[in-house]
Structures are given as C-alpha cells and as structure tokens.
Design an enzyme around this catalytic site. Structure first.
Site, short mmCIF file in Angstrom:
data_model
loop_
_atom_site.label_atom_id
_atom_site.label_comp_id
_atom_site.label_asym_id
_atom_site.label_seq_id
_atom_site.Cartn_x
_atom_site.Cartn_y
_atom_site.Cartn_z
N CYS A 1 -48.85 38.78 20.22
CA CYS A 1 -49.04 38.12 21.50
C CYS A 1 -50.49 37.86 21.90
O CYS A 1 -51.28 37.43 20.89
CB CYS A 1 -49.07 39.49 22.54
SG CYS A 1 -47.45 40.73 22.24
N GLU B 1 -49.27 45.17 16.04
CA GLU B 1 -48.06 45.93 15.67
C GLU B 1 -48.64 47.37 15.22
O GLU B 1 -49.60 47.29 14.26
CB GLU B 1 -47.44 45.10 14.64
CG GLU B 1 -45.82 45.29 14.52
CD GLU B 1 -45.40 45.02 15.50
OE1 GLU B 1 -44.72 45.66 16.69
OE2 GLU B 1 -45.29 43.86 16.02
N GLY C 1 -48.71 37.96 0.87
CA GLY C 1 -49.50 38.65 -0.05
C GLY C 1 -50.87 38.63 0.05
O GLY C 1 -51.89 38.84 -0.88
#
Length: 617
Positions: free
Chosen positions: A2, A83, A381
C-alpha cells in the site's frame, strides 16, 4: 502492499478548513495510487490527517484503511503499508488476552497489538512495514518502520506540522513543501548516489525514518526511538550446527513469506539465491498441488553482445533453463530492448522521486510491470550477497583496507564531470569520508577480532546499512510502481542477525564464496547451480544502447534552460560522451560503469526539471 501519508500538528484545528485538508489527503492518495490501486481512504481529525491506498493481498474484503478501533472509549486509527509474517502467533497472543479480532486483516492485528501490548509491540512484529498510529485521546501520532527499511517512509516538518508519506511525491502535495537541493543534497547525489546516508531524503529538509526506528509526535515535540539494531555477538555454534541452523532460518523465512490470499511468483536468475527461494516455494506449492510461476530477465540480443568480465563472468540464460526444468515451473522469459530501457530511465525517477540505479532500475521497472500483469506478490533472492558475503570487497585485501565505502573506492569518475568551482564548495571527499566514519562508529567490534576480521565486520555492517538499503529501495520502488509486492526472505531479521555474527572462516570456508548458504542449500539445488560463480543482475552490453544514451544526453545539454548545466563541466561531459565506455570498471557497486554514468546524468537532469528543484548552492 500500500501507500500511506498524512500530517500532524499539535496546535492545529484541521476541520476548521476541512475541504482544503481533505483535498490534500486525496491528492496524497492519488499521487501514490500505483502502490495500492485496489482501494483508498482518508481520515481527518482536529490534529491529524491520514490517507491510504491499498493493494489487496491479505483479507481482500475487510482490510479497508484508515482503520479505527476503540479502547476505554478512546479512538485509535492506523494506516499501514507492508506484510506481517507471524500473524498466527500475534493473533494467538491477542486471544490469550481475550482480545478477539473482527477480521483476518494484518492491519487490525497490528492496531490491536498496539492497544494490548503498548508502543513497544513493534519488537514482536516479523515482517516488512511502515505504518502510522494516531491515538486520538492523547493526540499522539507514532510512525514505525521495519528493521531493515524494506518499506519506505519519508517525512518533513513545515511550520510545526509533520508531513509523512511512503514516497517523496506525497510530501510535495502539502502546500509549502518544495523540492530544494543544497550542497549536502548534491553530495548525496554525486558523492554517495545512488546510495544515501540512512535517514537522508536528499532534498533539503526532507528525511526518511531510519530502519528499525519509531517516531512519536505530540504536544511535547518529536522523539525518535531505535527499537532494533544489528549487534555483534560471539558465535558459539559449531560449523555443522551453523549450517543446519542457517538452512532452517533460510527455508523458514521463505515459507513464512509465502503467506498470501493471492497467487505468488518468484524472480529466477539461475544464481544460488533466487534458485533457492524458488526451490523452496515450488516444493511448498507442490504439497498443495500447485505449480510455481517464475520469471527471468535478459536483454534483446544479449547473447550477441555479452562480454564476460570479473564482475559478470557468465550469462544467466543457460542456468535459468536448467532451474526452470528442475523446478518444473511455469516459466516466463522476459526481455527488454534498448529503447524501452532508455525510456524507462525517466519513469524510474518517477518511481523513486530521485535519480536511482540508472538502467539497473529502469529495466527492473519494466520487468516488474510485466510480472504485475499476472501477479501481485513476488519473492526474490535480493540481499543474500550483503548478508552472506558475496561481493568482491569481502574477499580482497585492497577493499578491506580502503578506508571508505568499498563499492565506491574512487570518487574521481564522479568528480571529473562536475563544475570544478561547485566541486570545491561541495568538498565531496570530506562529505563522503564523514559519512563513512560516522557509519563505522556504529559498529561494535568483538575483543578477540584481529584487524582482518574487524575489517570484514565493518564491511558486513556497511553492506547491510548502506548497500543493501539501496537495493531494497530499488526493489520496492520498481515493483510497487506497478502494484507488485516484492518480498525479500534474505532480509529476515532473525536470519540477518544470526549470519552477521558467523565468523569468516565459516562464511568462506575452503575459499568458497557464500559457503554457509551454499552448504545449507545442499540437496535443495543441483550442484551446477549451487556452486555457480556469482553473476549479478544482468545488464545490456549492446553498443547501440550506449550510443542512444549519449545522443539523448547531448540533446538535453544543448538546451539553454537545461537544469544540469550549472552543476557540470560541459566540456568534460562532452569528452566523456565521445570516448568508448568501460563496462568492467564500475563507479558504483558492480553494475554501474560508463554507460550507467550517462544514464545517471539523464536521470538527474529529468529529476531537476520534473520536480522544479530549486538549487541552493
């Protein structure tokens, strides 16, 4: 993912001019809408305004923000970008206190955790985040940023009002906030760039909340608190236990970061880092009968023009082919052409609001845009080389003892193109040296470390504090510009803290670069991939691309109103453009060599022009 933005002033009464301040919040939403195209919202109270745009990934129906919850008749509001990977344990901790969330949204879990455990709850969060919580009862705003700065959060103070946003463009929506560049900012651009001193927003009076830091704003003023920093600890595990624990930490971080209510994908280069992330993801998805989607990047006609050098010894494509077959993934080969790569240089500045890693950024911006057509979440990665010691400067004595940032050991390629009178006023050498010495003073050395080990610890710390931050910025801006959330398992807090203290005799045992990671990945990858010599993010070697850049910069410099002219030695730049470029002698990191210097100047000119930057020199 967001975007967030807002403002706070303990002496204000924003509703007295409600239409104006609601309009400002809407503008903050609009300019950052690319980060969250699925939803948006605003909140305005007496002392604080908040805005939010949302990319729906967890609890797609119930995650609208700003989100409000009450406790003891007080109201609390949150806007959040990020997150959280340990939602299950956080939710359980709330249940044990008889606090029952109304949704499965991670936003609500964060706000309820704050209300239940207090401001220091942030230490319990495992994830990537930047968020703001407004305590309406006590008229206090608190900003938080994750441990390694994966998610951005900029701020400025204007006449007592704190303004914050995920991106600088959000700050510039507030009346009176202007883009200005002084001598310190020029040193950030040309002396350290595309890196920045932690906390620097390059533009005058614009800052970035440092990683692992919170800021509290109330009627007493602004106070920052560092809740996380890397610490030096004696490593007591045996070599065998170190490999085993590293394997667990890496695979566990990857698995936890697969959390999503929408399909995930991975970027696959054929190197050990992205291959390991992809292998773990593919195995986990196979348990559910699902197939992993993977993407790889290259450049048009790179098979024709590629030139091996010490920094980039081999092409990725043959190794990608082997890994895609090994994984049985749904693989997509993405290619970028010369014109697209050059055109995207300007869009990269739009994404960063600053000059950035030139075509290393512009090409990744294009590739992320292509992946975003089908996915919202990607695992990468990124950061393994910083954490496990994959760069040349970890291994060569000349870098260990260079007394400056090892990825820019020589400032002369930068200085030779600048206006010499301006360069004297900038005092670039002193600025860079001060930044370096300030950073190494933060490093805790262990009593029994010899000078070589101390040098490696310094470089390890600098890589995580500076170089890794540049790559995390690149990954966030290039992905979020298209509404794609990029996750970086190798930047997991517990993993980085553990590996930072593994002694070099284990990290590079038997002369094997990133030995601990490679040994930890045994049985998960084919040996041909596992022990492949490091090759960084690909770049084009097509001479037509270099020629295209040179022509564009010449055209830009021919304009009498070109904002770059007061900053450069035009004769020196013209001579530079006429010479063949050296692709194997980088002026920043491993990838930014001669052509990238041309691209960086193009980006700087566009940045100065687009943002109407006022030079205070």
């Amino acid at each position: 993912m967001c975007s967030i933005a807002g403002f706070y002033d303990s002496s204000a009464s924003f509703p007295s001019n409600q239409a104006e301040f609601e309009h400002i919040l809407q503008k903050m939403c609009q300019v950052q809408a690319h980060r969250g195209p699925d939803d948006s919202g605003t909140f305005l109270s007496t002392k604080c305004g908040l805005s939010h745009t949302r990319l729906s990934i967890i609890d797609l129906k119930n995650g609208h923000q700003p989100m409000t919850r009450s406790k003891n008749d007080g109201l609390y509001h949150i806007v959040y970008n990020g997150e959280i990977y340990n939602l299950k344990s956080l939710r359980q901790a709330l249940f044990e206190r008889d606090v029952i969330p109304k949704t499965s949204s991670d936003t609500e879990i964060i706000l309820l955790s704050y209300l239940t455990f207090g401001p220091q709850f942030v230490e319990k969060l495992d994830g990537i985040f930047a968020f703001a919580i407004y305590n309406e009862r006590h008229q206090t705003l608190t900003l938080y940023r994750d441990s390694f700065g994966v998610k951005p959060l900029f701020y400025t103070v204007l006449n007592g009002t704190l303004i914050f946003a995920s991106e600088i463009k959000g700050l510039l929506c507030f009346p009176g906030v202007k883009a200005k560049l002084d001598l310190n900012g020029l040193n950030e651009l040309f002396g350290l760039g595309p890196a920045r001193i932690p906390g620097s927003g390059v533009l005058k009076d614009i800052y970035e909340l440092k990683p692992g830091t919170s800021m509290t704003c109330n009627e007493s003023g602004f106070q920052t608190h560092t809740y996380f920093r890397l610490t030096s600890q004696p490593h007591t595990d045996s070599y065998e236990d170190t490999i085993e624990k590293t394997r667990f930490l890496v695979t566990d971080a990857i698995k936890r970061q697969m959390i999503s209510d929408v399909p995930i994908c991975t970027f696959l280069s054929g190197g050990v880092d992205s291959s390991l992330v992809s292998a773990v993801c593919a195995k986990e998805l196979a348990l559910k009968g699902e197939k992993l989607t993977t993407y790889s990047f290259d450049f048009t006609e790179n098979d024709k023009y590629f030139k091996a050098n010490s920094f980039q010894p081999s092409m990725d494509r043959p190794y990608v082919d082997k890994m895609a077959e090994f994984l049985q993934s749904d693989h997509h080969y993405l290619e970028c052409g010369n014109k697209t790569q050059a055109d995207k240089l300007y869009e990269s500045v739009d994404a960063h609001d600053l000059p950035c890693m030139a075509d290393v950024d512009s090409s990744l911006l294009y590739f992320c845009g292509e992946a975003a057509k089908n996915h919202k979440v990607v695992l990468t990665g990124e950061c393994a080389d910083e954490v496990f010691g994959g760069y040349p400067w970890f291994h060569k004595e000349s870098f260990l003892n260079c007394g400056t940032f090892p990825w820019t050991p020589d400032l002369s390629p930068r200085k030779q193109l600048l206006n010499q009178e301006l360069l004297q006023r900038m005092d670039m050498d002193a600025y860079v040296q001060n930044a370096y010495e300030t950073a190494i003073r933060e490093i805790q050395l262990l009593p029994d470390e010899n000078e070589t080990e101390a040098g490696r610890r310094r470089i390890g710390y600098l890589n995580i504090r500076f170089f890794m931050q540049t790559l995390l910025n690149r990954m966030d801006r290039t992905s979020m510009h298209s509404g794609l959330e990029a996750r970086v398992p190798f930047a997991d807090r517990e993993l980085v803290s553990y590996v930072f203290n593994i002694p070099w005799e284990m990290k590079a045992k038997d002369g094997i670069v990133k030995n601990v990671l490679r040994q930890a990945a045994r049985t998960l990858l084919p040996d041909e991939i596992l022990f492949r010599k490091k090759s960084p993010y690909p770049k084009t070697y097509n001479p037509n691309y270099e020629q295209l850049l040179c022509e564009r910069l010449k055209n830009v410099l021919s304009r009498p109103d070109c904002p770059l002219l007061p900053l450069i030695d035009q004769h020196a730049v013209t001579q530079f453009l006429e010479r063949p470029k050296d692709y194997g002698a980088p002026w920043y990191g491993q990838l930014m060599a001669g052509p990238q210097m041309t691209a960086y100047l193009l980006q700087t000119e566009y940045f100065l022009r687009k943002y109407h930057v006022e030079l205070i020199i």
